[in-house]
Enzyme design. Structure first.
Site, PDB file in Angstrom:
ATOM      1  N   PHE A 124      -7.648  -6.005   2.551  1.00 59.07           N
ATOM      2  CA  PHE A 124      -8.739  -6.944   2.834  1.00 59.07           C
ATOM      3  C   PHE A 124      -8.453  -7.797   4.082  1.00 59.07           C
ATOM      4  O   PHE A 124      -9.132  -7.678   5.118  1.00 59.07           O
ATOM      5  CB  PHE A 124      -8.944  -7.800   1.574  1.00 59.07           C
ATOM      6  CG  PHE A 124      -9.675  -9.083   1.749  1.00 59.07           C
ATOM      7  CD1 PHE A 124     -10.891  -9.134   2.424  1.00 59.07           C
ATOM      8  CD2 PHE A 124      -9.153 -10.267   1.215  1.00 59.07           C
ATOM      9  CE1 PHE A 124     -11.576 -10.340   2.563  1.00 59.07           C
ATOM     10  CE2 PHE A 124      -9.832 -11.469   1.349  1.00 59.07           C
ATOM     11  CZ  PHE A 124     -11.033 -11.509   2.039  1.00 59.07           C
ATOM     12  N   LEU A 154      -1.269   2.396   0.976  1.00 58.13           N
ATOM     13  CA  LEU A 154      -2.577   2.637   0.346  1.00 58.13           C
ATOM     14  C   LEU A 154      -2.534   2.443  -1.167  1.00 58.13           C
ATOM     15  O   LEU A 154      -3.347   3.008  -1.895  1.00 58.13           O
ATOM     16  CB  LEU A 154      -3.132   4.021   0.704  1.00 58.13           C
ATOM     17  CG  LEU A 154      -3.382   4.272   2.203  1.00 58.13           C
ATOM     18  CD1 LEU A 154      -3.978   5.677   2.411  1.00 58.13           C
ATOM     19  CD2 LEU A 154      -4.313   3.232   2.814  1.00 58.13           C
ATOM     20  N   GLY A 213      -4.947  -0.768  -0.571  1.00 64.63           N
ATOM     21  CA  GLY A 213      -5.828  -0.702   0.596  1.00 64.63           C
ATOM     22  C   GLY A 213      -6.601   0.608   0.632  1.00 64.63           C
ATOM     23  O   GLY A 213      -6.337   1.530  -0.135  1.00 64.63           O
ATOM     24  N   ASP A 268       5.642   2.926   2.606  1.00 65.38           N
ATOM     25  CA  ASP A 268       5.986   1.779   1.768  1.00 65.38           C
ATOM     26  C   ASP A 268       6.881   0.850   2.591  1.00 65.38           C
ATOM     27  O   ASP A 268       7.818   1.330   3.241  1.00 65.38           O
ATOM     28  CB  ASP A 268       6.724   2.295   0.521  1.00 65.38           C
ATOM     29  CG  ASP A 268       6.883   1.218  -0.542  1.00 65.38           C
ATOM     30  OD1 ASP A 268       7.364   0.106  -0.214  1.00 65.38           O
ATOM     31  OD2 ASP A 268       6.530   1.487  -1.706  1.00 65.38           O
ATOM     32  N   ALA A 279       1.417  -6.853   3.792  1.00 59.82           N
ATOM     33  CA  ALA A 279       1.581  -5.965   2.630  1.00 59.82           C
ATOM     34  C   ALA A 279       2.251  -6.729   1.489  1.00 59.82           C
ATOM     35  O   ALA A 279       3.262  -7.395   1.690  1.00 59.82           O
ATOM     36  CB  ALA A 279       2.424  -4.755   3.003  1.00 59.82           C
ATOM     37  N   TYR A 304       5.224 -14.841  -8.232  1.00 60.20           N
ATOM     38  CA  TYR A 304       4.548 -14.542  -6.957  1.00 60.20           C
ATOM     39  C   TYR A 304       4.826 -15.659  -5.933  1.00 60.20           C
ATOM     40  O   TYR A 304       5.182 -15.397  -4.783  1.00 60.20           O
ATOM     41  CB  TYR A 304       3.048 -14.406  -7.222  1.00 60.20           C
ATOM     42  CG  TYR A 304       2.181 -14.268  -5.988  1.00 60.20           C
ATOM     43  CD1 TYR A 304       1.988 -13.025  -5.379  1.00 60.20           C
ATOM     44  CD2 TYR A 304       1.537 -15.380  -5.434  1.00 60.20           C
ATOM     45  CE1 TYR A 304       1.177 -12.902  -4.250  1.00 60.20           C
ATOM     46  CE2 TYR A 304       0.724 -15.262  -4.315  1.00 60.20           C
ATOM     47  CZ  TYR A 304       0.549 -14.020  -3.724  1.00 60.20           C
ATOM     48  OH  TYR A 304      -0.252 -13.905  -2.618  1.00 60.20           O
ATOM     49  N   LYS A 349       6.979 -15.564  -2.366  1.00 60.75           N
ATOM     50  CA  LYS A 349       6.426 -15.976  -1.064  1.00 60.75           C
ATOM     51  C   LYS A 349       7.354 -17.003  -0.410  1.00 60.75           C
ATOM     52  O   LYS A 349       7.654 -16.918   0.776  1.00 60.75           O
ATOM     53  CB  LYS A 349       5.019 -16.565  -1.235  1.00 60.75           C
ATOM     54  CG  LYS A 349       3.946 -15.539  -1.568  1.00 60.75           C
ATOM     55  CD  LYS A 349       3.654 -14.634  -0.380  1.00 60.75           C
ATOM     56  CE  LYS A 349       2.564 -13.625  -0.658  1.00 60.75           C
ATOM     57  NZ  LYS A 349       2.444 -12.599   0.392  1.00 60.75           N
ATOM     58  N   GLY A 367       1.016 -18.943 -15.479  1.00 60.79           N
ATOM     59  CA  GLY A 367       1.444 -18.922 -14.081  1.00 60.79           C
ATOM     60  C   GLY A 367       0.382 -19.451 -13.137  1.00 60.79           C
ATOM     61  O   GLY A 367       0.629 -19.638 -11.957  1.00 60.79           O
TER      62      GLY A 367
HETATM   63  N1  LIG Z   1      -6.441 -12.854  -0.654  1.00 64.61           N
HETATM   64  C1  LIG Z   1      -5.958 -14.070  -0.829  1.00 64.61           C
HETATM   65  O1  LIG Z   1      -6.638 -14.983  -1.316  1.00 64.61           O
HETATM   66  C2  LIG Z   1      -4.543 -14.380  -0.417  1.00 64.61           C
HETATM   67  C3  LIG Z   1      -4.084 -15.699  -0.561  1.00 64.61           C
HETATM   68  C4  LIG Z   1      -2.780 -15.999  -0.173  1.00 64.61           C
HETATM   69  C5  LIG Z   1      -1.969 -15.010   0.351  1.00 64.61           C
HETATM   70  N2  LIG Z   1      -2.441 -13.738   0.457  1.00 64.61           N
HETATM   71  C6  LIG Z   1      -1.563 -12.712   1.007  1.00 64.61           C
HETATM   72  O2  LIG Z   1      -2.225 -12.051   2.062  1.00 64.61           O
HETATM   73  C7  LIG Z   1      -1.776 -10.705   2.116  1.00 64.61           C
HETATM   74  C8  LIG Z   1      -2.962  -9.750   2.130  1.00 64.61           C
HETATM   75  O3  LIG Z   1      -3.693  -9.902   0.931  1.00 64.61           O
HETATM   76  P1  LIG Z   1      -5.087  -9.185   0.679  1.00 64.61           P
HETATM   77  O4  LIG Z   1      -5.905 -10.129  -0.117  1.00 64.61           O
HETATM   78  O5  LIG Z   1      -5.601  -8.645   1.941  1.00 64.61           O
HETATM   79  O6  LIG Z   1      -4.658  -8.026  -0.304  1.00 64.61           O
HETATM   80  P2  LIG Z   1      -4.890  -6.426  -0.228  1.00 64.61           P
HETATM   81  O7  LIG Z   1      -4.354  -5.844  -1.481  1.00 64.61           O
HETATM   82  O8  LIG Z   1      -6.299  -6.147   0.127  1.00 64.61           O
HETATM   83  O9  LIG Z   1      -3.936  -6.034   0.970  1.00 64.61           O
HETATM   84  C9  LIG Z   1      -2.572  -5.771   0.779  1.00 64.61           C
HETATM   85  C10 LIG Z   1      -2.274  -4.415   1.372  1.00 64.61           C
HETATM   86  O10 LIG Z   1      -0.866  -4.149   1.236  1.00 64.61           O
HETATM   87  C11 LIG Z   1      -0.709  -2.789   0.856  1.00 64.61           C
HETATM   88  N3  LIG Z   1       0.573  -2.690   0.163  1.00 64.61           N
HETATM   89  C12 LIG Z   1       0.888  -3.174  -1.064  1.00 64.61           C
HETATM   90  N4  LIG Z   1       2.155  -2.866  -1.365  1.00 64.61           N
HETATM   91  C13 LIG Z   1       2.659  -2.174  -0.310  1.00 64.61           C
HETATM   92  C14 LIG Z   1       3.918  -1.586  -0.025  1.00 64.61           C
HETATM   93  N5  LIG Z   1       4.929  -1.640  -0.908  1.00 64.61           N
HETATM   94  N6  LIG Z   1       4.072  -0.959   1.156  1.00 64.61           N
HETATM   95  C15 LIG Z   1       3.058  -0.869   2.049  1.00 64.61           C
HETATM   96  N7  LIG Z   1       1.848  -1.407   1.831  1.00 64.61           N
HETATM   97  C16 LIG Z   1       1.656  -2.057   0.663  1.00 64.61           C
HETATM   98  C17 LIG Z   1      -1.904  -2.470  -0.009  1.00 64.61           C
HETATM   99  O11 LIG Z   1      -2.197  -1.077  -0.041  1.00 64.61           O
HETATM  100  C18 LIG Z   1      -3.014  -3.270   0.680  1.00 64.61           C
HETATM  101  O12 LIG Z   1      -3.692  -2.499   1.648  1.00 64.61           O
HETATM  102  C19 LIG Z   1      -0.832 -10.516   0.931  1.00 64.61           C
HETATM  103  O13 LIG Z   1       0.485 -10.722   1.387  1.00 64.61           O
HETATM  104  C20 LIG Z   1      -1.227 -11.633   0.005  1.00 64.61           C
HETATM  105  O14 LIG Z   1      -0.168 -12.000  -0.851  1.00 64.61           O
HETATM  106  C21 LIG Z   1      -3.707 -13.399   0.086  1.00 64.61           C
END
Ligand SMILES: NC(=O)c1ccc[n+]([C@@H]2O[C@H](COP(=O)([O-])OP(=O)(O)OC[C@H]3O[C@@H](n4cnc5c(N)ncnc54)[C@H](O)[C@@H]3O)[C@@H](O)[C@H]2O)c1
Length: 306
Positions: free
Chosen positions: A11, A33, A36, A51, A73, A141, A145, A268
Site C-alpha cells: 500500500f 508479495l 503486496g 524476502d 517491508a 510490533y 519498530k 496489544g
Molecule cells: N499502514 C499503516 O497505517 C502503517 C502505520 C505505521 C507504519 N506502517 C509501516 O509502513 C510499512 C508499509 O505498510 P503498508 O500499510 O503499506 O503495508 P503492506 O502490507 O501493504 O506493505 C508491506 C509490503 O511488504 C511486503 N513484505 C512483507 N514481508 C516481507 C518480507 N519478509 N520480505 C519482503 N517483502 C515483504 C508485503 O508483501 C507488502 O507488499 C510497514 O513497515 C508498516 O509497518 C504502516
C-alpha cells in the site's frame, strides 16, 4: 537518484514509488508479495521478488547500487505480533537488520524507515506525542519498530549511515489491503460496499491519528532530500475514534442501514494515539494537507470502483 523500496508492492510503498517516478527518480522494488500485489508495482520500476531476510538481498543491492533505500517491508498486524512475537521479530527486526546491513555494505547514502508513531510510544502520557515522548510500546510490533530504530541509530553513530525514521500515524488511502488485520478504513469500506456490517473492536472509543497516503508520499520525498537524521512523527495532531470513523464512512457511503456492531477489544491495542507534526514542519516544511472527511470520501470511492 536511484531509490530501492522494500515492500514496494504494498500500500504505502507502491504509492511512494509512483510519487518518486513522477519526480523522475529511478525506482527498484524488493517485495516477497506475501501481502503486496504485482499490479501495484509501476511498470517503470525494477522488481525483485525477494524476502528481506534473504542473503539474495546483497546481490540485488550490488546490481542496483541504490542511493537511498526506503524500508517499508514488514509484518504489519499488531494482533499477529501478539500471537506470534517470534515471527514478527523475524521479519521486522531480523529482516530490517538485514536491510540495514546491506545498506552499510553497499554504501547507501540514506535509509528512510517506515516506523510507527501509533505504537512506539505506548499509552501516551501527553497529547499529542512529540518525538521526546517516552517510548514504551505495549505490543511486540511496536517493540520491533523501536528496535529497528535503535539499530539505525547504531549504524549511524558507528558508520555514519544516515537515516530518517518516519513514525507514522494510521495511514489510509487507495490500495490499502481490505482483507488484512490492519487498516480499519480499508476494512470498513470494503465491508460496507459488500453490504455487510463492519465489526467495531471493543467500545470503538479508541482513538488514532489518521494520515492520508498522499501526504505520506510527500513526507517521504521531503525526507529523502533532507540532511536530517533521526526519528520524526508523521501525524495530523488530530484524534479520531473508531466510532467517528465508522459514522463518517457510513455517511460517505450513503448506506444509512449499515448497523453498528461491536466485537471484543484486542490485546496489544493502545487506547489513544495522537502525534505532533511540529518537527516535520520545522525540518522538512511538511504538514498534512488532506482533511479526514475528504480523504475518506476519496478512499471509499476508490474501493467502490475496484
Ligand atoms: N499502514 C499503516 O497505517 C502503517 C502505520 C505505521 C507504519 N506502517 C509501516 O509502513 C510499512 C508499509 O505498510 P503498508 O500499510 O503499506 O503495508 P503492506 O502490507 O501493504 O506493505 C508491506 C509490503 O511488504 C511486503 N513484505 C512483507 N514481508 C516481507 C518480507 N519478509 N520480505 C519482503 N517483502 C515483504 C508485503 O508483501 C507488502 O507488499 C510497514 O513497515 C508498516 O509497518 C504502516
Amino acid at each position: 537518484m536511484k531509490i530501492l523500496i522494500t515492500g514496494g508492492a504494498g500500500f504505502i510503498g507502491s504509492n511512494v514509488a509512483d510519487g518518486l517516478l513522477e519526480k523522475k527518480h529511478e525506482v527498484a522494488i524488493v517485495d516477497d508479495l506475501s501481502n503486496g500485489k504485482k499490479e501495484n508495482i509501476p511498470e517503470e520500476a525494477g522488481f525483485y521478488r525477494c524476502d528481506i531476510r534473504s542473503k539474495k538481498l546483497y546481490s540485488i543491492f550490488k546490481a542496483e547500487k541504490p542511493d537511498v533505500v526506503i524500508h517499508n517491508a514488514a509484518q504489519l498486524s499488531v494482533r499477529v505480533s501478539v500471537e506470534d512475537p517470534l515471527m514478527d521479530a523475524d521479519i521486522n527486526v531480523i529482516g530490517g537488520l538485514n536491510v540495514i546491513q546491506a545498506c552499510h555494505t553497499y554504501n547507501v547514502k540514506k535509509i528512510i524507515f517506515a516506523s510507527s508513531g501509533g505504537t512506539v510510544y505506548g499509552e501516551q502520557k501527553y497529547f499529542p506525542a512529540d518525538e521526546e515522548h517516552p517510548t514504551r510500546p505495549i505490543s511486540p510490533y511496536g517493540v520491533a519498530k523501536l528496535t529497528t530504530e535503535n539499530y539505525l541509530y547504531y549504524f549511524y553513530k558507528t558508520y555514519g549511515l544516515n537515516y530518517i525514521s518516519l513514525r507514522y500515524g494510521n495511514i489510509y488511502g487507495p490500495r490499502q489491503d481490505p482483507y488484512g488485520e490492519a487498516g480499519v478504513v480499508a476494512i470498513f469500506s470494503s465491508k460496507i460496499i459488500k453490504g455487510e456490517n463492519p465489526t467495531i473492536n471493543g467500545d470503538g472509543l479508541q482513538t488514532r491519528d489518521y494520515v492520508y497516503v498522499r501526504d505520506v508520499v510527500d513526507v517521504n520525498i521531503r525526507a529523502m532530500e533532507s540532511d536530517f537524521t533521526g526519528s520524526m512523527n508523521v501525524g495530523t495532531e488530530k484524534e479520531t475514534t473508531v466510532m467517528e470513523l465508522f459514522k463518517i464512512l457510513r455517511e460517505v457511503s450513503g448506506e444509512s442501514d449499515v448497523e453498528e456492531v461491536h466485537g471484543p477489544s484486542r490485546e496489544g491495542e493502545q487506547r489513544r494515539s495522537q502525534l505532533s507534526y511540529g518537527l516535520a514542519k520545522k525540518i522538512l516544511g511538511w504538514q498534512p494537507r488532506m482533511s479526514l472527511g475528504e480523504g475518506l470520501k476519496i478512499t471509499y470511492n476508490w474501493f467502490k470502483n475496484q
